[in-house]
Every structure is written in structure tokens, then in C-alpha cells.
Design an enzyme around this catalytic site. Structure first.
Site, PDB file in Angstrom:
ATOM      1  N   PRO A 111      43.312  18.971  68.279  1.00 28.35           N
ATOM      2  CA  PRO A 111      42.722  18.998  69.627  1.00 28.35           C
ATOM      3  C   PRO A 111      43.092  17.789  70.493  1.00 28.35           C
ATOM      4  CG  PRO A 111      41.003  19.189  67.925  1.00 28.35           C
ATOM      5  CD  PRO A 111      42.291  18.956  67.226  1.00 28.35           C
TER       6      PRO A 111
ATOM      7  N   ARG B 112      60.012  34.231  69.887  1.00 29.31           N
ATOM      8  CA  ARG B 112      60.344  35.171  70.956  1.00 29.31           C
ATOM      9  C   ARG B 112      61.411  34.630  71.910  1.00 29.31           C
ATOM     10  NH1 ARG B 112      56.880  39.157  71.900  1.00 29.31           N
ATOM     11  NH2 ARG B 112      57.301  39.083  74.130  1.00 29.31           N
TER      12      ARG B 112
ATOM     13  N   ASP C  93      62.370  36.164  80.880  1.00 24.99           N
ATOM     14  CA  ASP C  93      63.052  35.108  81.635  1.00 24.99           C
ATOM     15  C   ASP C  93      62.589  35.025  83.075  1.00 24.99           C
ATOM     16  OD1 ASP C  93      64.581  34.341  79.602  1.00 24.99           O
ATOM     17  OD2 ASP C  93      66.467  35.161  80.353  1.00 24.99           O
TER      18      ASP C  93
HETATM   19  C1  9D3 Z   1      33.685  20.397  65.542  1.00 25.46           C
HETATM   20  C2  9D3 Z   1      34.563  19.299  65.017  1.00 25.46           C
HETATM   21  N1  9D3 Z   1      34.921  18.404  66.112  1.00 25.46           N
HETATM   22  C3  9D3 Z   1      33.974  17.273  66.152  1.00 25.46           C
HETATM   23  C4  9D3 Z   1      33.706  16.835  67.524  1.00 25.46           C
HETATM   24  C5  9D3 Z   1      36.280  17.914  66.056  1.00 25.46           C
HETATM   25  C6  9D3 Z   1      37.279  18.873  65.554  1.00 25.46           C
HETATM   26  C7  9D3 Z   1      37.912  18.647  64.362  1.00 25.46           C
HETATM   27  C8  9D3 Z   1      38.852  19.552  63.881  1.00 25.46           C
HETATM   28  C9  9D3 Z   1      37.618  20.003  66.284  1.00 25.46           C
HETATM   29  C10 9D3 Z   1      38.553  20.915  65.790  1.00 25.46           C
HETATM   30  C11 9D3 Z   1      39.169  20.688  64.603  1.00 25.46           C
HETATM   31  C12 9D3 Z   1      40.175  21.651  64.064  1.00 25.46           C
HETATM   32  N2  9D3 Z   1      41.120  22.069  65.102  1.00 25.46           N
HETATM   33  C13 9D3 Z   1      42.422  22.128  64.924  1.00 25.46           C
HETATM   34  O1  9D3 Z   1      42.905  21.844  63.847  1.00 25.46           O
HETATM   35  C14 9D3 Z   1      43.269  22.488  66.040  1.00 25.46           C
HETATM   36  C15 9D3 Z   1      42.940  22.919  67.366  1.00 25.46           C
HETATM   37  C16 9D3 Z   1      41.692  23.160  68.024  1.00 25.46           C
HETATM   38  O2  9D3 Z   1      40.578  23.029  67.480  1.00 25.46           O
HETATM   39  N3  9D3 Z   1      41.744  23.549  69.329  1.00 25.46           N
HETATM   40  C17 9D3 Z   1      42.900  23.745  70.006  1.00 25.46           C
HETATM   41  N4  9D3 Z   1      44.075  23.534  69.431  1.00 25.46           N
HETATM   42  C18 9D3 Z   1      44.086  23.132  68.129  1.00 25.46           C
HETATM   43  S1  9D3 Z   1      45.473  22.810  67.253  1.00 25.46           S
HETATM   44  C19 9D3 Z   1      44.631  22.418  65.892  1.00 25.46           C
END
Ligand code: 9D3
Length: 252
Positions: free
Chosen positions: A89, A154, A169
Site C-alpha cells: 500500500p 495484454r 492502443d
Molecule cells: C489493515 C492493515 N493495515 C494497518 C493499518 C496495513 C496493511 C498491511 C498490509 C494494509 C494492507 C496490507 C496488505 N496489502 C498488500 O499487500 C497490498 C495492497 C493493498 O492492500 N492495497 C492496494 N495495493 C496493494 S499491493 C499489496
């Protein structure tokens, strides 16, 4: 294109990448998707991959050593110039421009996390890039890795037929798509728009462009702001707005 995914749940990645467009691209040798599981590199009898966070708090953090060994093993099988991309995130937000950038690479290691995420020193020491799908909470990086593999595949030469490539494209991501219909002609009293049944291809094209412009204006106005409309497109959009206000649909 070679994708090496580091994940505690490789089945999730392989299920997504073995169907549809990605599945066919794999069968034809245009992509390769391999998975490496950090659990296979955990040295202890319990195959531990996570530990409690320093400073306290809820959740667990992925341990550096099993992840780093898995990443290095995964990277070893890839061509020179293949970056290590963490999914999380905190990363830069994925879009079609990022997909095009990744599609130029010979391969990449996609590192999917679980629990609260990785020890920051792992990202610092071996990460070349960090990507997020956007501002919502997933339970882990696998679905993000699968989405990236799909979007990048893709774009690779030979994956889509010529027609689908040309469509992709052209104006695809700057405008929303027009509505689509198939049989039956009437469904619960809802008619297919007359113009689509009349066989006038020029009129069909203009109607589709008008719908695409109008729906983008109504639902994603920020996309229209990034695009200069031709005089013809401006006229079609004015027509759409007039019809929408008459029908009481669309934006007020
Ligand atoms: C609820 C846990 N959060 C605490 C404030 C932090 C958190 C930790 C781990 C939020 C999400 C994650 C796991 N997310 C991903 O591995 C992830 C992700 C995402 O949650 N949202 C958008 N893109 C991605 S890419 C990997």
C-alpha cells in the site's frame, strides 16, 4: 516476459495466470510465471516466516532472511535487467502507464506480502520499486501481483489479436467504454438502442463515441479534463448532455 513471484500462497498466483489471455500467453511461450515460496527457505523446523513487530502492536511482520533468500533465488532465474518489485500500500499507484513501462522489461520479481508486511530493511536492501493497486486494503500482495501480470501480459507483442491490440492502443484508457448489448432485443421491457439494430456502421460508431464521451463526463470527469476534445467530439458530448437532461439521467 518472465514473471517470478515471491509469495506464501503461490496457488493464488498460478490460478489467476493459468486462465484466459495469460493462460494462452503462457502456453505459447510469450510469458513464463514461476513462484518461489519464502517458507521453503525458512531454516527452522517450524518453517517460520513471520515474527512480532519491534515496538509492539497487532499483527506480524515478515522476517528478512526467508524472504531475501527467496527473492535472490527467484531473481537468479531471470534475465539481466529484471527489477525486484514489492507490492504494498506504500507503493506508487499502478495504472496503464506503469503497465506499459513494465511491459518493456525482460522480466521482474514481484514480491507479495502477507500480515502487516515486510521488515523495512528488506525493501531497502533488495527492492528496486514498490507498487500499490490503490487506496483500499487487501489481505496480501498476491491479487495485486496477479493484476499486474494480467495488465502487462495484454501489452506484450503477439498476445492479443490485431483488432484487440488496436482498440487497446487507441483511446481506450482516456475514455470509458460505451455500453454493449446482445440478444434478446427486448429484456424486461428494456430495448436495445435502435441505432445498433439498423446496420448503419457510421451511425453506430458516432453513437458509441457519443456514449463513451457522455459516460466519461458523467462518471469520470477528471479523465475528460486530461483529454482535448475535437470539435466533433465536443458536439457529440453537447448532444449527450442535452439528451441526458431531457431524460433526467447523468450528471445534473
Ligand atoms: C489493515 C492493515 N493495515 C494497518 C493499518 C496495513 C496493511 C498491511 C498490509 C494494509 C494492507 C496490507 C496488505 N496489502 C498488500 O499487500 C497490498 C495492497 C493493498 O492492500 N492495497 C492496494 N495495493 C496493494 S499491493 C499489496
Amino acid at each position: 516476459m518472465e514473471f517470478a513471484v515471491v509469495s506464501l500462497f503461490p496457488e493464488l498466483i498460478l490460478a489467476a495466470s493459468s486462465h484466459g489471455v495469460c493462460g494462452r500467453a503462457g502456453d505459447r511461450g510469450l510469458i513464463e510465471v514461476r513462484c518461489t515460496n519464502p517458507r521453503d527457505f525458512a531454516p527452522d523446523v517450524h518453517r517460520t516466516v513471520d515474527d512480532r513487530p519491534y515496538g509492539g502492536g497487532p499483527g506480524m511482520v515478515l522476517k528478512v532472511e526467508p524472504c531475501r533468500t527467496a527473492i535472490e533465488s527467484a531473481k537468479g532465474g531471470l534475465p539481466e535487467g529484471s527489477p525486484v518489485v514489492f507490492l504494498g500500500p506504500q507503493g506508487r499507484i499502478f495504472d496503464q502507464t506503469v503497465a506499459r513501462e513494465l511491459a518493456e522489461l525482460p522480466g521482474m520479481v514481484l514480491v507479495a506480502g502477507r500480515y502487516e508486511g515486510f521488515d523495512e530493511r528488506l525493501i531497502e536492501s533488495v527492492g528496486d520499486d514498490e507498487i500499490s493497486l490503490g487506496d483500499f486494503v487487501l489481505s496480501g500482495g498476491e491479487i495485486a501481483a496477479a493484476a499486474i501480470i494480467d495488465a502487462v501480459t495484454r501489452l506484450l507483442p503477439g498476445v492479443l489479436g490485431d483488432d484487440a491490440s488496436a482498440e487497446q492502443d487507441s483511446f481506450s484508457e482516456k475514455l470509458l467504454d460505451c455500453p454493449h448489448y446482445t440478444r434478446p432485443e427486448t429484456l424486461d421491457g428494456m430495448q436495445v438502442p435502435r441505432v445498433l439494430l439498423d446496420g448503419n456502421h457510421r451511425e453506430v460508431s458516432r453513437w458509441r463515441l457519443k456514449q463513451a464521451l457522455g459516460r466519461t463526463w458523467a462518471r469520470r470527469p477528471e479523465l475528460l479534463a486530461q483529454r482535448t476534445l475535437t470539435a466533433d467530439e465536443e458536439k457529440l458530448l453537447q448532444e449527450y448532455k442535452a439528451e441526458a437532461s431531457e431524460a433526467g439521467t447523468g450528471r445534473r
